[in-house]
Design a protein around this motif. Structure first.
Motif, mmCIF file in Angstrom:
data_model
loop_
_atom_site.group_PDB
_atom_site.id
_atom_site.type_symbol
_atom_site.label_atom_id
_atom_site.label_comp_id
_atom_site.label_asym_id
_atom_site.label_seq_id
_atom_site.Cartn_x
_atom_site.Cartn_y
_atom_site.Cartn_z
ATOM 1 N N UNK A 111 0.824 -1.209 0.000
ATOM 2 C CA UNK A 111 0.000 0.000 0.000
ATOM 3 C C UNK A 111 0.854 1.252 0.000
ATOM 4 N N UNK A 112 2.131 1.128 0.390
ATOM 5 C CA UNK A 112 3.002 2.306 0.443
ATOM 6 C C UNK A 112 3.850 2.472 -0.805
ATOM 7 N N UNK A 113 3.894 1.466 -1.660
ATOM 8 C CA UNK A 113 4.766 1.582 -2.819
ATOM 9 C C UNK A 113 4.080 2.427 -3.899
ATOM 10 N N UNK A 164 3.284 6.286 12.035
ATOM 11 C CA UNK A 164 2.197 5.648 12.771
ATOM 12 C C UNK A 164 2.765 4.906 13.983
ATOM 13 N N UNK A 165 2.222 5.198 15.175
ATOM 14 C CA UNK A 165 2.704 4.566 16.396
ATOM 15 C C UNK A 165 2.189 3.132 16.535
ATOM 16 N N UNK A 193 -3.390 3.472 10.236
ATOM 17 C CA UNK A 193 -2.875 4.306 9.141
ATOM 18 C C UNK A 193 -3.324 3.817 7.770
ATOM 19 N N UNK A 194 -4.087 2.714 7.724
ATOM 20 C CA UNK A 194 -4.555 2.200 6.439
ATOM 21 C C UNK A 194 -3.449 1.601 5.607
ATOM 22 N N UNK A 195 -2.349 1.190 6.255
ATOM 23 C CA UNK A 195 -1.248 0.563 5.526
ATOM 24 C C UNK A 195 -0.220 1.538 5.001
ATOM 25 N N UNK A 196 -0.374 2.816 5.292
ATOM 26 C CA UNK A 196 0.556 3.818 4.765
ATOM 27 C C UNK A 196 1.796 3.994 5.639
ATOM 28 N N UNK A 197 1.712 3.594 6.906
ATOM 29 C CA UNK A 197 2.854 3.771 7.805
ATOM 30 C C UNK A 197 2.950 5.166 8.367
ATOM 31 N N UNK A 198 2.056 6.038 7.949
ATOM 32 C CA UNK A 198 2.054 7.420 8.416
ATOM 33 C C UNK A 198 0.625 7.843 8.734
ATOM 34 N N UNK A 199 0.497 8.774 9.648
ATOM 35 C CA UNK A 199 -0.807 9.362 9.971
ATOM 36 C C UNK A 199 -0.712 10.867 9.789
#
Length: 377
Positions: A111-113, A164-165, A193-199
């Motif tokens: 999801x992040x690529x 994302x913590x 985070x929905x798989x993004x690794x970031x919020x």
């Protein structure tokens, strides 16, 4: 790449729902997966199933396939395999869920690529002359573009996305699951985070954290000379914006040409039916013939011209799309018989009739007649 119908491959009707298509794919993929099936041609069948699902599971590609067949899936009738072949990691997830098999990534990392933007398709209506000689058109297009406010990161200017913590920035969470293979580690997208690794604590006010915004843009497009109805023109990178820094999709222009009042097109030749009178056919004449260039050109009609005679005007047809030169203009002569005659005209024809006689005889078959019969015409 298979030549079979994609619906036939998956065994679903053309009006099948997305769920029906996914269900059929899962069933067949499990049956023919090379690591499971013992059939000799399992690998080829598996690739065929994968290819069909890659098209029919994508709304835009399915629409293009339904409307234009395989020609709608690529540039000038070709199909780009990369556009619709599923990633192996995605396939594993479709079949078994996201387990820790070590296939080079999980659903969170996927999801992040970077992901390529969607292709767009627009019909362009052209006048007959515009298709023959080419034209520039201004096209108004609505598409997703990178947000101009946050530059695509989804955060309000002056802020930035935070790690994302819940998942430690990995974009995935893991849990042990009991399967037919025993206890296995399953990975899934992080729900926080929905798989993004970031919020994003402060989403961009323009795109509301999506990183993209809907915009209507105007593009000046150049249509080359010689296109015809059904011609596809690919404009690379003019589709919708990609996600996570991925490339922009492509824009496909599908040409539709309006008919002409006089001319008909046969590939690069133009056909024109021309009416001449009896005197011109019998005695011969020089007539002016319209051309698609908008000019009148003189054409010599020899004495004794018969109905259906075809005259060729070299280089007055449609320009070739991929090489220099033009086709021809074919003028098909029709001898117009007057339905009404003046008294003077009737007297002339009656005198002519006495010299020609009244005997009629069947016409002998010529070579073209025999050929027409042989071909079933």
């Amino acid at each position: 790449m298979t030549n079979r119908d994609y619906y036939e491959i998956l065994g679903v009707p053309k009006n099948a729902s997305s769920e029906d298509i996914k269900s059929a794919f899962r069933k067949l993929a499990r049956q023919y997966h090379p690591d499971v099936s013992k059939e000799a041609n399992a690998e080829e069948k598996f690739k065929e199933i994968n290819e069909a699902y890659g098209v029919l599971s994508d709304t835009e590609k399915r629409r293009r396939y339904d409307q234009f067949g395989r020609q709608g899936l690529g540039d000038m009738g070709g199909v780009n395999m990369h556009d619709y072949t599923m990633d192996f990691n995605d396939l594993v997830e479709e079949l078994f869920g996201s387990f820790g098999f070590g296939f080079g990534g999980s659903s969170g990392s996927r999801s992040r690529r970077p992901r390529r933007g969607r292709d767009l398709q627009v019909q362009v209506d052209l006048k007959f002359e515009e298709a023959v000689f080419g034209v520039e058109k201004t096209l108004e297009l609505t598409r997703n573009e990178i947000c101009g406010t946050c530059k695509g990161n989804g955060a309000e200017p002056g802020t930035s996305p935070q790690q994302c913590q819940a998942c430690g920035g990995r974009g995935e969470v893991r849990q042990v699951r009991q399967t037919i293979f025993g206890s296995m580690m399953q990975s899934g997208p992080c729900p926080t985070c929905g798989g993004k690794g970031e919020v994003i604590s402060m989403p961009c006010h323009t795109c509301r954290g999506q990183g993209q915004e809907r915009k209507t843009v105007k593009k000046v497009i150049s249509i080359p000379a010689g296109v015809d109805t059904g011609t596809q023109i690919r404009l690379a990178g003019e589709g919708e914006a990609g996600a996570q820094g991925g490339p922009q999709g492509n824009l496909y222009l599908v040409v539709n040409v309006q008919p002409h009042k006089f001319f008909k097109r046969r590939e690069n030749d133009l056909l024109l039916n021309l009416d001449i009178n009896v005197a011109q056919a019998v005695l011969g004449a020089v007539v002016e013939v319209p051309t698609v260039d908008g000019k009148l050109e003189k054409l010599s009609i020899p004495a004794g011209t018969q109905p259906g005679k075809v005259f060729t005007m070299r280089g007055r047809g449609v320009p070739y799309l991929r090489k220099s030169g033009r086709g021809d203009q074919l003028v098909i002569v029709n001898v117009e018989i007057p339905a009404r005659l003046t008294k003077e005209q009737r007297e002339i024809f009656e005198k002519l009739a006495t010299t020609l006689g009244t005997t009629v005889k069947p016409k002998e078959k010529g070579f073209l007649d025999w050929l027409n019969e042989a071909l079933g015409g």
